[in-house]
Design a protein around this motif. Sequence first.
Motif, PDB file in Angstrom:
ATOM      1  N   PRO A   1       9.157  14.078 -12.767  1.00 27.18           N
ATOM      2  CA  PRO A   1       8.506  14.669 -11.596  1.00 27.18           C
ATOM      3  C   PRO A   1       7.935  13.580 -10.682  1.00 27.18           C
ATOM      4  CG  PRO A   1       7.052  14.801 -13.494  1.00 27.18           C
ATOM      5  CD  PRO A   1       8.375  14.292 -13.998  1.00 27.18           C
ATOM      6  N   HIS A   2       7.746  13.946  -9.418  1.00 20.70           N
ATOM      7  CA  HIS A   2       7.138  13.017  -8.473  1.00 20.70           C
ATOM      8  C   HIS A   2       6.177  13.806  -7.603  1.00 20.70           C
ATOM      9  CE1 HIS A   2       6.884   9.254  -6.300  1.00 20.70           C
ATOM     10  NE2 HIS A   2       6.868   9.950  -5.179  1.00 20.70           N
ATOM     11  N   GLY A   3       4.983  13.298  -7.472  1.00 19.46           N
ATOM     12  CA  GLY A   3       4.027  13.962  -6.608  1.00 19.46           C
ATOM     13  C   GLY A   3       3.276  15.046  -7.344  1.00 19.46           C
TER      14      GLY A   3
ATOM     15  N   PHE B   1      -0.455  -0.170  -9.878  1.00 20.09           N
ATOM     16  CA  PHE B   1      -1.432   0.875  -9.535  1.00 20.09           C
ATOM     17  C   PHE B   1      -0.863   1.664  -8.353  1.00 20.09           C
ATOM     18  CE2 PHE B   1      -5.412   1.086  -6.661  1.00 20.09           C
ATOM     19  CZ  PHE B   1      -5.426   2.468  -6.719  1.00 20.09           C
ATOM     20  N   HIS B   2      -0.579   2.924  -8.578  1.00 18.64           N
ATOM     21  CA  HIS B   2       0.197   3.695  -7.593  1.00 18.64           C
ATOM     22  C   HIS B   2      -0.620   4.840  -6.980  1.00 18.64           C
ATOM     23  CE1 HIS B   2       4.147   5.987  -6.611  1.00 18.64           C
ATOM     24  NE2 HIS B   2       3.785   5.219  -5.617  1.00 18.64           N
ATOM     25  N   GLY B   3      -0.795   5.919  -7.732  1.00 16.19           N
ATOM     26  CA  GLY B   3      -1.519   7.064  -7.171  1.00 16.19           C
ATOM     27  C   GLY B   3      -3.009   6.794  -7.063  1.00 16.19           C
TER      28      GLY B   3
ATOM     29  N   PRO C   1       5.762   2.590   5.940  1.00 17.63           N
ATOM     30  CA  PRO C   1       4.678   3.509   5.601  1.00 17.63           C
ATOM     31  C   PRO C   1       5.074   4.454   4.469  1.00 17.63           C
ATOM     32  CG  PRO C   1       5.086   3.533   7.954  1.00 17.63           C
ATOM     33  CD  PRO C   1       6.210   2.784   7.328  1.00 17.63           C
ATOM     34  N   HIS C   2       4.123   4.823   3.683  1.00 17.35           N
ATOM     35  CA  HIS C   2       4.383   5.770   2.601  1.00 17.35           C
ATOM     36  C   HIS C   2       3.668   7.066   2.915  1.00 17.35           C
ATOM     37  CE1 HIS C   2       6.200   3.119  -0.604  1.00 17.35           C
ATOM     38  NE2 HIS C   2       5.968   2.295   0.382  1.00 17.35           N
ATOM     39  N   ASP C   3       2.403   7.076   2.561  1.00 22.54           N
ATOM     40  CA  ASP C   3       1.639   8.306   2.591  1.00 22.54           C
ATOM     41  C   ASP C   3       0.682   8.291   3.782  1.00 22.54           C
ATOM     42  OD1 ASP C   3       0.731  10.714   1.715  1.00 22.54           O
ATOM     43  OD2 ASP C   3      -0.479   9.928   0.088  1.00 22.54           O
TER      44      ASP C   3
ATOM     45  N   THR D   1       0.838  -1.193   0.000  1.00 25.95           N
ATOM     46  CA  THR D   1       0.000   0.000   0.000  1.00 25.95           C
ATOM     47  C   THR D   1       0.876   1.247   0.000  1.00 25.95           C
ATOM     48  OG1 THR D   1      -0.134   0.298   2.391  1.00 25.95           O
ATOM     49  CG2 THR D   1      -1.678  -1.257   1.416  1.00 25.95           C
ATOM     50  N   HIS D   2       0.512   2.217  -0.782  1.00 31.60           N
ATOM     51  CA  HIS D   2       1.272   3.474  -0.818  1.00 31.60           C
ATOM     52  C   HIS D   2       0.455   4.675  -0.366  1.00 31.60           C
ATOM     53  CE1 HIS D   2       5.028   2.551  -3.367  1.00 31.60           C
ATOM     54  NE2 HIS D   2       4.521   1.409  -2.955  1.00 31.60           N
ATOM     55  N   HIS D   3      -0.741   4.798  -0.903  1.00 30.50           N
ATOM     56  CA  HIS D   3      -1.451   6.055  -0.703  1.00 30.50           C
ATOM     57  C   HIS D   3      -2.838   5.842  -0.140  1.00 30.50           C
ATOM     58  CE1 HIS D   3       1.506   6.780  -3.991  1.00 30.50           C
ATOM     59  NE2 HIS D   3       1.920   7.568  -3.014  1.00 30.50           N
ATOM     60  N   THR D   4      -3.173   6.676   0.817  1.00 32.86           N
ATOM     61  CA  THR D   4      -4.515   6.636   1.355  1.00 32.86           C
ATOM     62  C   THR D   4      -5.088   8.047   1.409  1.00 32.86           C
ATOM     63  OG1 THR D   4      -5.902   5.936   3.182  1.00 32.86           O
ATOM     64  CG2 THR D   4      -3.700   6.693   3.775  1.00 32.86           C
TER      65      THR D   4
ATOM     66  N   LEU E   1       9.910  15.851  -3.675  1.00 29.10           N
ATOM     67  CA  LEU E   1       8.988  14.735  -3.914  1.00 29.10           C
ATOM     68  C   LEU E   1       7.520  15.101  -3.679  1.00 29.10           C
ATOM     69  CD1 LEU E   1      10.893  11.650  -2.432  1.00 29.10           C
ATOM     70  CD2 LEU E   1      10.778  12.416  -4.795  1.00 29.10           C
ATOM     71  N   HIS E   2       7.184  15.499  -2.457  1.00 34.98           N
ATOM     72  CA  HIS E   2       5.767  15.719  -2.152  1.00 34.98           C
ATOM     73  C   HIS E   2       5.574  17.055  -1.453  1.00 34.98           C
ATOM     74  CE1 HIS E   2       4.563  11.718  -3.390  1.00 34.98           C
ATOM     75  NE2 HIS E   2       5.656  11.272  -2.807  1.00 34.98           N
ATOM     76  N   THR E   3       4.360  17.592  -1.589  1.00 35.95           N
ATOM     77  CA  THR E   3       4.087  18.933  -1.079  1.00 35.95           C
ATOM     78  C   THR E   3       2.828  18.946  -0.218  1.00 35.95           C
ATOM     79  OG1 THR E   3       5.189  19.940  -2.972  1.00 35.95           O
ATOM     80  CG2 THR E   3       3.635  21.328  -1.777  1.00 35.95           C
TER      81      THR E   3
ATOM     82  N   GLY F   1      10.273  11.048   2.246  1.00 38.97           N
ATOM     83  CA  GLY F   1       9.461  10.739   1.064  1.00 38.97           C
ATOM     84  C   GLY F   1       8.208  11.592   1.119  1.00 38.97           C
ATOM     85  N   HIS F   2       7.164  11.024   1.736  1.00 42.79           N
ATOM     86  CA  HIS F   2       5.938  11.799   1.859  1.00 42.79           C
ATOM     87  C   HIS F   2       5.987  12.712   3.070  1.00 42.79           C
ATOM     88  CE1 HIS F   2       3.057  10.468  -1.170  1.00 42.79           C
ATOM     89  NE2 HIS F   2       3.738   9.334  -1.172  1.00 42.79           N
ATOM     90  N   LEU F   3       5.171  13.731   3.001  1.00 41.80           N
ATOM     91  CA  LEU F   3       4.877  14.548   4.167  1.00 41.80           C
ATOM     92  C   LEU F   3       3.416  14.936   4.037  1.00 41.80           C
ATOM     93  CD1 LEU F   3       6.411  18.145   3.715  1.00 41.80           C
ATOM     94  CD2 LEU F   3       5.296  16.818   1.970  1.00 41.80           C
TER      95      LEU F   3
HETATM   96  S1  RUQ Z   1       5.348   7.501  -3.787  1.00 41.83           S
HETATM   97  S2  RUQ Z   1       7.965   8.885  -1.773  1.00 41.83           S
HETATM   98 CU1  RUQ Z   1       4.610   5.501  -3.740  1.00 41.83          CU
HETATM   99 CU2  RUQ Z   1       3.865   7.956  -2.663  1.00 41.83          CU
HETATM  100 CU3  RUQ Z   1       6.310   9.318  -3.251  1.00 41.83          CU
END
Ligand code: RUQ
Length: 639
Positions: free
Chosen positions: A336-338, A182-184, A505-507, A133-136, A392-394, A444-446
């Motif tokens: 780009p990322h994010g 499947f990511h975002g 953990p990611h996001d 799991t990456h994003h919630t 990466l993330h904002t 990574g994420h914030l």
């Molecule tokens: S990605 S560290 Cu899977 Cu959310 Cu940007």
Amino acid sequence: MSEDKKIKSDSAALTSRRSFLNTAAIASLGGLVACSEKPSSMAASAAGSASAHAQGNSNPAHLKPGELDEYYGLWSGGHTGDMRVLGIPSGREILRIPCFVPDALVGWGITNESKKVMGTKPDGSLKYTVADTHHTHASYKDGNYDGRYAFINDKINSRIARIRLDYFICDKITELPNVQGFHGIFPDKRDPVDPKINYTTRVFCGGEFSVPLPNAGTEDSSQYRSLFSCVDAETMEVRWQVLIDGNCDLVATSYDGKLAATNQYNTEMGVHYEDMMSAERDACLFFNVARIEEAVKAGKFKTIGDSKVPVVDGTHAANKDPKTALTAYVSVPKNPHGVNASPDGKYFICAGKLSPTATVIDLSRVLDWFDGKLEKIDGAIVAEVELGLGPLHTAFDGRGNAFTTLFLDSQIVKWNVAAAIKFHSGDKTAKYVVDRLDVQYQPGHLNASQSETKAADGKYLAVGCKFSKDRFLPVGPLHPENEQLIDISGEKMVLMADHPVRGEPHDFIIFKRDLVRPKQVYDLNEFPLAVKDAKDSGVVRNGKKVTVRLTSLAPAFSMREFKLKKGDEVTLILTNLDKIEDLTHGFAIPKYNINFIVNPQETASVSFIADKPGVFWCYCTHFCHALHLEMRTRMIVEA
Ligand code: RUQ
Ligand code: CUA
Ligand code: CA
């Protein structure tokens, strides 16, 4: 150092590091990470904790015993495949919600009910037992969370899970057809057309890896494509997909419901990573949601393989005329990322990753382009400013400031969006960098409290640091990650706390506790199999098929023993008749590999073949009562 001088020296350092970035060093990002021991980080971390100490006992991260947190945090678990619930600002982990992978505590993947959600093979065994799991993100109403659902992705098997935020349980999982990686993921915030629908009805899902469509295993990568998918938030069925050029990575949605977007790092459609970095610019790909749905209605789609999901054409070639285009490709610097939506509803911001920049895209101009009022889509870019290495993330504070993670610099940079736009438009006196804070290490994420809503309140910022290195006691080769909490209420960021977390953990999102209304006791009627009265307990035999009905009421099960015959195909149903909050029972059957829990007024069932004769003490595994150890029943399987 005066603010002026600091910013100047920052940008000088930036320029020199930037040229470093543009060299071949980029070809070995991994190596760069591993050896980026930064003495400056250590010094700054001492300074950071000093200021936290300066707050003394008033550091809000240190809640007194019995005090409750002000915010909930929903954290994706990474390749543990679960979701985690934290209290913020304390950072205390309160719950893990199993969804994609089995969980021994609650019996997720053991009970028939959870297996049905997870998906099974024809023989009844689980289809998948791994996930990533990456994003919630949670469902919206009027631009704020409405406390109904959270959604989470599984990158490995391209699944989306829905979490009910009343019981904090997973109730549906959908596998996306013809998608790999499947990511975002991001829910919409309102309907693009119907003003009455001011809440989430769709969830958008970005497919990161390109595959042959249908996937017949061809090596010829010119046949590979990625899809962007839309899932219905209620039915969890896939509504439509868009065939695109390039790939999807993260996903953002606009507050007016009209636009969704994904950042693209592989516009080259390379299959080897060198190829994926060959272009100087990639893209942020916008989707015109209303037009896509009109096209689907008008039958302008195809289907792929066995899937019945309509697929519309979002490639460059099919979308040259802005007035009919379903998609728009805005160019952004290298890989780009994010992509993140600002809480004022005006901008999407893409971070550069391999470029030290952030790109600010004005959504009203993107809509202008779709209306034929903006000549070139890149005219929607209102800022492209340097922030530091590996952005990466904002996240946002709701006061016009953005906070971006700098992976390579191990920093958070706070910058002002309006000033960045001024700077970009030629006012070189505009100082857009407000503050920098070293974090430990490689963030990574914030995300900030309420950052993804119109109610962004700029109090706390959590940062997921991918490497913890020296921050905790050594425990062998596998280090925890380091989640850090930062006070962003003032001009300067202040580091408040470090928390080791189990990988990976990611996001995460952080929201006010009063936005959810959790229930601690189930409704008996939600379970069709419920044994509503202890008197209904018993063993019902229909040939080899046997149903065992059982209830629990502390400290006893309704039957002290029950008899089966070897070879019986058994379904055991257990209803917990306790109505008291926090009175959960467990049910374990030794040698049968079964254990699960039933919460107050919950019903769960398991099916198994009684293939081992003998006496088996089924016992309560969840501490419930002074007589918890006595809470058992005998399962007697006759040979
Ligand atoms: S990605 S560290 Cu899977 Cu959310 Cu940007
Ligand atoms: Cu019931 Cu322990
Ligand atoms: Ca690229």
